[in-house]
Design a protein around this motif. Structure first.
Motif, short mmCIF file in Angstrom:
data_model
loop_
_atom_site.label_atom_id
_atom_site.label_comp_id
_atom_site.label_asym_id
_atom_site.label_seq_id
_atom_site.Cartn_x
_atom_site.Cartn_y
_atom_site.Cartn_z
N ASP A 160 -0.36 3.95 -2.26
CA ASP A 160 -1.68 4.56 -2.03
C ASP A 160 -1.53 6.05 -1.73
OD1 ASP A 160 -2.51 1.98 -2.16
OD2 ASP A 160 -3.37 1.88 -0.13
N SER A 161 -2.65 6.75 -1.89
CA SER A 161 -2.66 8.16 -1.52
C SER A 161 -3.40 8.29 -0.19
CB SER A 161 -3.39 8.90 -2.64
OG SER A 161 -3.55 10.22 -2.30
N HIS A 190 0.81 -1.24 0.00
CA HIS A 190 0.00 0.00 0.00
C HIS A 190 0.84 1.28 0.00
CE1 HIS A 190 -3.92 -1.87 0.26
NE2 HIS A 190 -3.34 -2.79 1.03
#
Ligand SMILES: Cc1cc2nc3c(=O)[nH]c(=O)nc-3n(C[C@H](O)[C@H](O)[C@H](O)COP(=O)(O)O)c2cc1C
Length: 380
Positions: free
Chosen positions: A121-122, A118
């Motif tokens: 991810d943002s 992850h």
């Protein structure tokens, strides 16, 4: 009263103490020119016992202030008075650099550790210090600001004055790589970078730092992002450490690392450094995309920044485990300064039980500078 006649931690905390001792809306230079916001002005008694060991020093606490929360005498004094065993002066440079534009810290809305898949991810964040109480993650982006070398080197002896028996001062230094070196060979760049690190490290040694930490993993240098990946460069790590040891054989030196692709990659770097590597320090903040809830920049002009706090814990523990396994498997001698995501006193033992010799904390001490004392209470 807690056991051993020690008062409860909350005695030292003002009932109206704000969520953070650091004003996240102000420019860094302004914040560090004033003391931390600690309304009670009370400090717990220091332990008289030096029960912990790190790199040959006997210490009153196994907890260090990681490079970051303490810059300059006003802030290092504060953490020494709070009873930490070691305070690492925030990363210094040989070349002055201003801090990235404020805000430099935002609270990340992430209440669980981020796992490796992850990392792309943002995440969302806000400039609301109170949100720390819910999430326990933050992001930071300073860019390793520094005064000129003469100013900070002269301040180090002053920073030592408040230290008590069983406390040590470490100084973190990084390299400033010139922006345009395209015509230069990779080897020439390594020599140039190592030379700059050695100038900074020499100033820190002469200023009286007990230990030198080479920050080779800053995730926030916008003009030179490669500065954040120096820890992966086997030749650079090997060369700078051997040159440091040639000059200062008795001064312990360590390397701050970031996310390694694999245990194998970590092994290559640590093995090549051999006995010149006295300790490994990690993990630096995780470089991730962090935006405001509406998708705009939360830290002006920087879409990525260094995520720290609970978000780091899983990856940090994995790296500590790898470092301990590699030390055992390869018969290496380095000590491990583990951390990343330590929030509560109980988290300290997770790292010590995974093979760390000492631990370090950054994000959480900005909310709770009593963590060393709370750990002592937990163990008494
Ligand atoms: C406010 C702040 C400033 C930081 N500045 C530095 C720095 O100058 N040099 C460095 O090596 N790491 C820096 N870091 C990273 C920390 O040393 C640490 O590696 C990281 O935050 C993970 O630990 P944590 O989860 O306890 O915060 C900084 C972290 C914070 C929160």
């Amino acid at each position: 009263m807690a056991k051993n006649n020690l008062k409860k931690a909350q005695y030292y905390r003002h009932p109206e103490q704000p969520s953070l001792i650091y004003n996240i809306k102000a420019p860094w230079e302004k914040v560090i020119s004033k003391p931390p916001v600690w309304l009670s002005n009370k400090f717990p008694p220091l332990s008289a016992q030096k029960k912990f060991k790190f790199l040959g020093h006997r210490l009153i606490s196994p907890i260090a202030i990681a490079a970051g929360p303490a810059s300059g005498k006003i802030w290092t004094d504060f953490y020494f008075k709070m009873g930490f065993g070691m305070v690492i002066q925030k990363t210094r440079r040989t070349v002055p650099r201003k801090s990235n534009k404020e805000p430099n810290i935002a609270i990340v809305h992430q209440e669980n550790p981020v796992s490796k898949p992850h990392l792309e991810d943002s995440l969302s964040a806000s400039i609301n210090p109170k949100a720390w109480e819910n999430y326990k993650s933050m992001t930071n982006s300073f860019g390793n600001p520094s005064s000129d070398i003469l100013t900070w080197a002269k301040e180090l002896p002053e920073q030592r004055k408040v230290m008590k028996d069983g406390q040590i001062l470490t100084c973190s230094v990084t390299a400033t790589t010139p922006e345009d070196r395209q015509g230069h060979s990779a080897d020439a760049q390594i020599i140039e970078t190592a030379s700059d690190l050695l100038i900074g490290a020499t100033a820190a040694v002469l200023g009286g730092a007990d230990i030198i930490e080479l920050n080779l993993a800053c995730p926030n240098v916008t003009e030179n992002p490669q500065e954040g990946e120096m820890f992966q460069n086997i030749k650079l790590v090997n060369y700078v450490l051997s040159e440091f040891k040639r000059r200062f054989p008795k001064v312990p030196v360590g390397v701050k690392f970031g996310v390694f692709k694999s245990k194998e990659q970590m092994k290559k770097v640590f093995y090549a450094a051999g006995d010149n590597l006295n300790y490994v320090s990690g993990i630096n903040a995780l470089k991730m995309t962090v935006l405001a809830i509406d998708g705009s920049d939360i830290l002006p002009g920087r879409r990525t920044s260094g995520v720290c706090g609970i978000a780091d814990q899983e990856i940090a523990l994995e790296h500590t485990k790898w470092a301990a396994e590699i030390r055992e498997e390869e018969g290496l001698k380095y000590e491990i300064l583990g951390g990343g995501g330590i929030i509560e006193p109980q988290d300290v033992d997770k790292f010590l039980n995974t093979g760390a010799d000492m631990v370090q904390i950054a994000a959480a001490v900005l909310a709770n500078p009593l963590l060393a004392y709370e750990y002592r209470l937990m163990k008494s």
